[in-house]
Design an enzyme around this catalytic site. Structure first.
Site, PDB file in Angstrom:
ATOM      1  N   ASP A 263      32.271  35.488  38.430  1.00  8.21           N
ATOM      2  CA  ASP A 263      31.231  35.962  37.500  1.00  8.21           C
ATOM      3  C   ASP A 263      30.137  36.745  38.205  1.00  8.21           C
ATOM      4  OD1 ASP A 263      31.291  33.091  35.248  1.00  8.21           O
ATOM      5  OD2 ASP A 263      32.629  34.787  35.540  1.00  8.21           O
TER       6      ASP A 263
ATOM      7  N   ARG B 199      43.869  35.325  29.361  1.00  7.94           N
ATOM      8  CA  ARG B 199      43.102  34.071  29.210  1.00  7.94           C
ATOM      9  C   ARG B 199      43.873  33.021  28.389  1.00  7.94           C
ATOM     10  NH1 ARG B 199      37.285  35.372  29.434  1.00  7.94           N
ATOM     11  NH2 ARG B 199      37.049  33.191  29.952  1.00  7.94           N
TER      12      ARG B 199
ATOM     13  N   LYS C 271      24.519  28.975  30.528  1.00  9.18           N
ATOM     14  CA  LYS C 271      25.405  29.171  29.362  1.00  9.18           C
ATOM     15  C   LYS C 271      26.659  28.317  29.515  1.00  9.18           C
ATOM     16  CE  LYS C 271      28.184  32.917  29.222  1.00  9.18           C
ATOM     17  NZ  LYS C 271      29.612  32.615  29.028  1.00  9.18           N
ATOM     18  N   ASN C 272      27.275  28.353  30.704  1.00  6.01           N
ATOM     19  CA  ASN C 272      28.575  27.709  30.884  1.00  6.01           C
ATOM     20  C   ASN C 272      28.490  26.199  31.100  1.00  6.01           C
ATOM     21  OD1 ASN C 272      29.666  30.163  30.415  1.00  6.01           O
ATOM     22  ND2 ASN C 272      30.214  30.588  32.536  1.00  6.01           N
TER      23      ASN C 272
ATOM     24  N   CYS D 194      40.902  38.671  26.003  1.00  4.06           N
ATOM     25  CA  CYS D 194      39.595  39.337  25.963  1.00  4.06           C
ATOM     26  C   CYS D 194      39.666  40.471  26.985  1.00  4.06           C
ATOM     27  CB  CYS D 194      38.473  38.357  26.289  1.00  4.06           C
ATOM     28  SG  CYS D 194      38.367  38.005  28.023  1.00  4.06           S
TER      29      CYS D 194
END
Ligand code: EPZ
Length: 416
Positions: free
Chosen positions: A304, A121, A22-23, A116
Site C-alpha cells: 500500500d 482479488r 481504515k484497514n 478491482c
C-alpha cells in the site's frame, strides 16, 4: 466527478494529526455482529469506505450512533443476513461480514466482491477456511451462500498470506466449538488491532501479529470499548510527500513502531527522522535519492506504500527498481506518471524508474486508492499545475487529505 488542482513547488511544513486506520476500522466494525451488546469505538476515521460499511451493517439491522470519531454499534436485532452486490462491488472489505454472520447466526448470503483495478482479488481462502470449519457453502448467481449449525475449530493453513482472509477466519473462530489454529496468518498491525478488540469482547486469541494465531471458541462475546489504531499508510503517505517536496513535518497521534520498513526507506532516500512517543518528525532539505522496493506481507515493505514511493522515485537522484509481489496489476499509476514526464519502464511485476530533475504538471486520472495518493504527491513536486481527476478513489481512504496538505503549505484545492 471531483478533481484536485495542485500547484507544484511548495515545501511542506507543520503538524498533521494521523487519523484512525481504515484497514483496522473496517474489520472491527464487522466485529460488532459477533455480540448483541454494544461495541463502542473511538478514533474511527470519516472515510467513504467506513460510510459504506456503516450502511451495510445498518441494512442488516445493526443500530449505529456516531458522533465525530466515536461510533457505538449494537447488533441485538439483526433481521437480514445479507451483503448485497451493490454495496460489496464498491467496497471489497464487505466480505468481512461473512465470518461473523456464519459463526453467530449460522447463515450468510454475501455477494462475491468481484475484481478491482489492482487485481482479480479472489476470496477462495476465506471460503476454503470456512468450509474447513464445517460451513456448507454454495456459490450461485454471484453470491456466497454459507450455512453452518456451529462452526468447529480446526487447523487452517493459508497457502498465501491474506490480511482479510486471516481477519474473517479469526472472527469466525471466536464463537466456534473448540480451538482454531491459523497458520501462515497475516501479521499486519491491523490484524493485531482486531484481535485486541475481540479479546476486549471476551474472545480467547493468542499469537496475533505472528504467523500462527490460536483461537479458542467461547459461547458468546460481550460489549466492549476500543480505540482504532493510527493509520500507518496515511502516516507513510505524508512522510513520503514531505521527502519528495522537501520541508519539515511532524505527525501526531502516529505510531513509528509499525513503520520500520517505511522509515528505513525514507532514511535511505536522505530524510532525517526523529521519533518521540506518538510523534514522528521528518526533515528533508535535499533532492531524494532513489530507493529500491520489493513489496511483501508485513513486516516487509507494504504494497500500500508502493505507489507513493514511486512518485518520489520519479524525481529522485538515480534509478530505482520497484518489484510488486502482492497484486498482479498495481502499476496503474505508471501511465499517469509518464504524462508528467516520468521515465518508467515496466517488465512484468518490476518497474525501473529513472529519476528526472523535474516533472511537468498535467491533467491525470486516479485509478485506485493508493495510485491517487501517488498522483497527488507527484502534483506537489511537478512544475506548474497538475489536475488529478476521479479523486473519489482518494476519498475512500484518506480523511480530508487536501485540508491536511493545505495546512502543511501545499497549494491544493478541490474542484467539482
Ligand atoms: C488487504 O486487502 C488490504 N485491505 C489492502 O489494502 C492491502 O493492499 C492488502 O491487504 C495487502 O496488504 C483491507 O485490509 C481492507 P490480501 P486483502 O487478501 O485482504 C491473494 C488499501 O489500499 N488472495 O492480503 O484483500 C490476493 O489476490 C487496500 O487500503 C487470494 O488469492 O488482500 C493478493 O494477491 C488495497 N485468495 C494476495 O492474496 C484469497 O482468498 C494478498 O491479498 C485472498 C487473497
Amino acid at each position: 466527478m471531483h478533481k484536485l488542482a495542485i500547484q507544484g513547488g511548495n515545501r511542506l511544513n507543520g503538524e498533521v494529526r494521523i487519523s484512525g486506520a481504515k484497514n483496522a476500522a473496517l474489520p472491527i466494525l464487522c466485529a460488532s455482529l459477533l455480540t448483541r451488546e454494544s461495541l463502542r469505538l473511538d478514533n474511527v476515521p470519516e472515510l467513504n469506505d467506513v460510510g459504506t460499511m456503516r450502511k451495510l451493517l445498518q441494512q442488516m439491522g445493526v443500530k449505529i450512533e456516531q458522533s465525530g470519531g466515536q461510533v457505538v454499534l449494537s447488533a441485538a436485532n439483526i433481521d437480514k443476513l445479507e451483503a448485497p452486490y451493490d454495496m460489496v462491488k464498491t467496497m471489497r472489505a464487505a466480505i468481512l461480514v461473512l465470518g461473523p454472520l456464519v459463526t453467530r447466526f449460522g447463515e450468510a448470503l454475501v455477494s462475491l466482491p468481484g475484481g478491482c483495478a489492482i487485481g482479480s482479488r479472489p476470496v477462495d481462502l476465506h471460503i476454503r477456511g470456512l468450509q474447513a470449519m464445517g460451513a456448507e457453502i454454495h456459490i450461485e448467481h454471484g453470491y456466497i451462500h454459507a450455512r453452518a449449525k456451529r462452526l468447529k475449530g480446526t487447523r487452517i493453513f493459508f497457502d498465501l498470506v491474506s490480511v482479510t482472509g486471516t481477519e474473517n477466519l479469526m472472527m469466525a473462530a471466536v464463537l466456534a466449538d473448540g480451538v482454531t489454529v491459523l497458520e501462515n496468518a497475516a501479521r499486519e498491525p491491523e490484524v493485531v488491532d482486531l484481535a485486541q478488540c475481540l479479546i476486549a469482547m471476551g474472545a480467547r486469541i493468542e499469537g496475533a501479529g505472528s504467523d500462527t494465531i490460536s483461537i479458542t471458541g467461547v459461547e458468546k462475546l460481550h460489549g466492549a470499548s476500543h480505540r482504532i489504531m493510527p493509520d500507518r499508510i496515511e502516516s507513510g503517505t505524508f512522510l513520503v510527500a514531505a521527502t519528495a517536496a522537501g520541508g519539515d513535518i511532524t505527525l501526531t497521534d502516529a505510531r513509528a513502531d509499525i513503520l520500520d520498513n517505511v522509515l528505513e526507506k525514507l532514511h535511505e532516500a536522505g530524510a532525517v527522522i526523529q521519533v518521540a512517543g506518538s510523534t514522528i518528525n521528518l526533515k528533508m532539505n535535499r533532492r531524494p535519492r532513489a530507493v529500491n522496493l520489493r513489496t511483501a506481507p508485513y513486516p516487509a515493505f507494504p504494497t500500500d506504500m508502493q505507489a507513493q514511493f514511486m512518485a518520489m522515485n520519479t524525481m529522485a537522484e538515480g534509478t530505482a527498481m520497484v518489484v510488486e509481489t502482492i497484486f498482479e496489476n498495481r502499476f496503474m499509476h505508471v501511465q499517469e506518471l509518464r504524462r508528467l514526464g516520468a521515465q518508467i519502464d515496466i517488465e512484468g511485476n518490476t518497474a525501473v524508474i529513472k529519476g528526472c530533475a523535474q516533472l511537468e504538471g498535467a491533467t491525470i486520472m486516479a485509478t485506485d486508492l493508493r495510485a491517487s495518493a501517488c498522483l497527488v504527491i507527484a502534483g506537489l513536486v511537478a512544475q506548474g499545475e497538475t489536475v488529478v481527476d476521479r479523486i473519489y478513489h482518494l476519498d475512500r481512504g484518506y480523511e480530508h487529505i487536501e485540508a491536511k496538505l493545505s495546512a502543511l503549505g501545499a497549494r491544493i484545492r478541490r474542484m467539482k
